[in-house]
Design a protein around this motif. Structure first.
Motif, mmCIF file in Angstrom:
data_model
loop_
_atom_site.group_PDB
_atom_site.id
_atom_site.type_symbol
_atom_site.label_atom_id
_atom_site.label_comp_id
_atom_site.label_asym_id
_atom_site.label_seq_id
_atom_site.Cartn_x
_atom_site.Cartn_y
_atom_site.Cartn_z
ATOM 1 N N SER A 160 -3.765 -2.536 2.266
ATOM 2 C CA SER A 160 -4.716 -2.432 2.138
ATOM 3 C C SER A 160 -6.108 -3.601 3.230
ATOM 4 C CB SER A 160 -4.943 -1.250 1.265
ATOM 5 O OG SER A 160 -5.644 -2.575 0.492
ATOM 6 N N LYS A 161 -6.704 -2.722 3.476
ATOM 7 C CA LYS A 161 -7.891 -3.865 3.360
ATOM 8 C C LYS A 161 -7.882 -4.726 2.121
ATOM 9 C CE LYS A 161 -11.218 -0.916 6.941
ATOM 10 N NZ LYS A 161 -12.220 -0.953 6.901
ATOM 11 N N SER A 162 -7.956 -4.155 0.971
ATOM 12 C CA SER A 162 -7.885 -5.232 0.268
ATOM 13 C C SER A 162 -7.355 -6.191 -0.560
ATOM 14 C CB SER A 162 -8.508 -4.635 -1.341
ATOM 15 O OG SER A 162 -7.391 -3.915 -1.521
ATOM 16 N N GLN A 163 -6.180 -5.662 0.223
ATOM 17 C CA GLN A 163 -4.664 -6.882 0.189
ATOM 18 C C GLN A 163 -4.685 -7.307 1.170
ATOM 19 O OE1 GLN A 163 -1.693 -3.457 0.100
ATOM 20 N NE2 GLN A 163 -2.101 -2.819 -1.969
ATOM 21 N N ARG B 263 -7.104 -9.128 2.013
ATOM 22 C CA ARG B 263 -8.217 -10.547 1.499
ATOM 23 C C ARG B 263 -7.201 -11.144 0.413
ATOM 24 N NH1 ARG B 263 -12.125 -5.924 1.698
ATOM 25 N NH2 ARG B 263 -12.186 -5.100 -0.934
ATOM 26 N N VAL B 264 -6.462 -10.064 -0.235
ATOM 27 C CA VAL B 264 -6.068 -11.420 -1.077
ATOM 28 C C VAL B 264 -4.629 -12.074 -0.265
ATOM 29 C CG1 VAL B 264 -3.507 -11.075 -2.413
ATOM 30 C CG2 VAL B 264 -5.411 -9.588 -2.830
ATOM 31 N N SER C 259 -6.187 -12.191 -7.369
ATOM 32 C CA SER C 259 -5.243 -11.874 -7.440
ATOM 33 C C SER C 259 -3.699 -12.353 -7.202
ATOM 34 C CB SER C 259 -6.073 -10.178 -6.770
ATOM 35 O OG SER C 259 -6.724 -10.190 -6.626
ATOM 36 N N THR D 39 -0.690 -9.372 -6.930
ATOM 37 C CA THR D 39 -0.588 -8.057 -6.121
ATOM 38 C C THR D 39 -0.202 -9.081 -5.168
ATOM 39 O OG1 THR D 39 -3.037 -7.038 -6.635
ATOM 40 C CG2 THR D 39 -2.166 -7.422 -4.233
ATOM 41 N N LYS E 195 -1.242 1.500 -5.955
ATOM 42 C CA LYS E 195 -2.034 0.797 -4.485
ATOM 43 C C LYS E 195 -1.154 0.319 -3.533
ATOM 44 C CE LYS E 195 -6.125 -0.312 -8.144
ATOM 45 N NZ LYS E 195 -7.070 -1.083 -8.429
#
Length: 275
Positions: free
Chosen positions: A82-85, A87-88, A185, A188, A223
């Protein structure tokens, strides 16, 4: 004259104890020992049926009136971050992966203690000493690895994952990280990196342990895309998480004898004995 005895594992059930995930419920586990020359085959076969390893034991939930715990795995080839992943992943480009044999070190234990004291001070592992930690890491009868993550800017060990290498994937047995890196994070990130390791090794799955709908501790697993859960004796796409409310009907869990009868054991060679 020689006779043969099948090396069929024996299954047992733990006594009920308070559930660590859902308040007011009791948990039991169905388990068997993992040892001998066929340990790898047994671990491979039972992991595909929702079991997890802890040292030389394989277990899965077998609660009397609850079927909430669902084994989860990611299909590595189908996974898309995902977009947030993404970024991680970008946040942690300064981390270097180091793969070692399952051997415990003082540096790992120091990190483990900081992790527990910060995030799980009242958990079941809170009192684990250095010898128990070493047993958790080293007492493995199968192909296991310790995957460490080093901060290349400080040369510090910031994350560790004990990982089993299965016939069809990677099983993340236990991971921990530096609580000072919480904004990165790392939990993750470790999963995302295991997906990459699985892809590089042409391994289909990354096994994440149990996902428990209704448990805040387990929300993060839902997620990840391309997630499957083991439910009613088969792997199925997670789909809408609202469809997996914790099952509490007293008939939702089969009797122990029926559970054991439905376990498919791998073909193990017979053990030859002399009369």
């Amino acid at each position: 004259m020689r006779h043969t005895l099948p090396l069929a594992p024996q299954f047992y059930v733990t006594a009920p104890q308070p559930c660590p995930y859902l308040a007011g419920r009791m948990e039991r586990k169905l388990f068997t020992s993992l040892q001998g020359e066929n340990a790898q085959q047994l671990n491979d076969g039972l992991s595909q049926q929702g079991f997890r390893r802890s040292q030389n034991v394989l277990y899965r939930p077998s609660c009397a009136d609850c079927a909430a715990c669902l084994s989860a795995r990611i299909i590595a080839a189908d996974f898309k971050p995902s977009k947030s992943q993404k970024r991680v992943l970008k946040k942690n480009t300064h981390l270097e992966r180091r793969v070692t044999s399952p051997w415990a070190t003082e540096e790992q234990y120091d990190l483990f203690r900081r992790y527990l004291d910060s995030r799980h001070a009242d958990g079941g592992m809170a009192d684990m000493d250095v010898f128990e930690f070493a047993a958790m890491i080293e007492e493995t009868p199968i192909r296991s690895r310790v995957i460490e993550y080093i901060d290349t800017t400080t040369k510090a060990l910031v994350a560790v994952c004990l990982t089993d290498v299965l016939q069809d994937g990677l099983s993340m047995v236990y991971s921990f990280f530096d609580p000072e890196y919480e904004s990165s994070s790392l939990g993750t990130f470790i999963i995302l990196d295991h997906v990459e390791i699985a892809r590089a090794g042409d391994l289909p799955y990354v096994y994440l342990g149990y996902w428990v709908p209704g448990s805040p501790k387990m929300d993060y697993k839902a997620k990840f895309s391309a997630l499957q859960i083991y439910k009613q004796n088969e792997w199925t796409p997670l789909g809408d998480i609202a469809h997996h409310e914790a099952e509490t009907h007293p008939l939702s869990t089969a009797p122990i004898a029926e559970q054991v009868a439905n376990i498919s054991l791998p073909d193990l060679p017979a053990h030859r004995i002399k009369p």
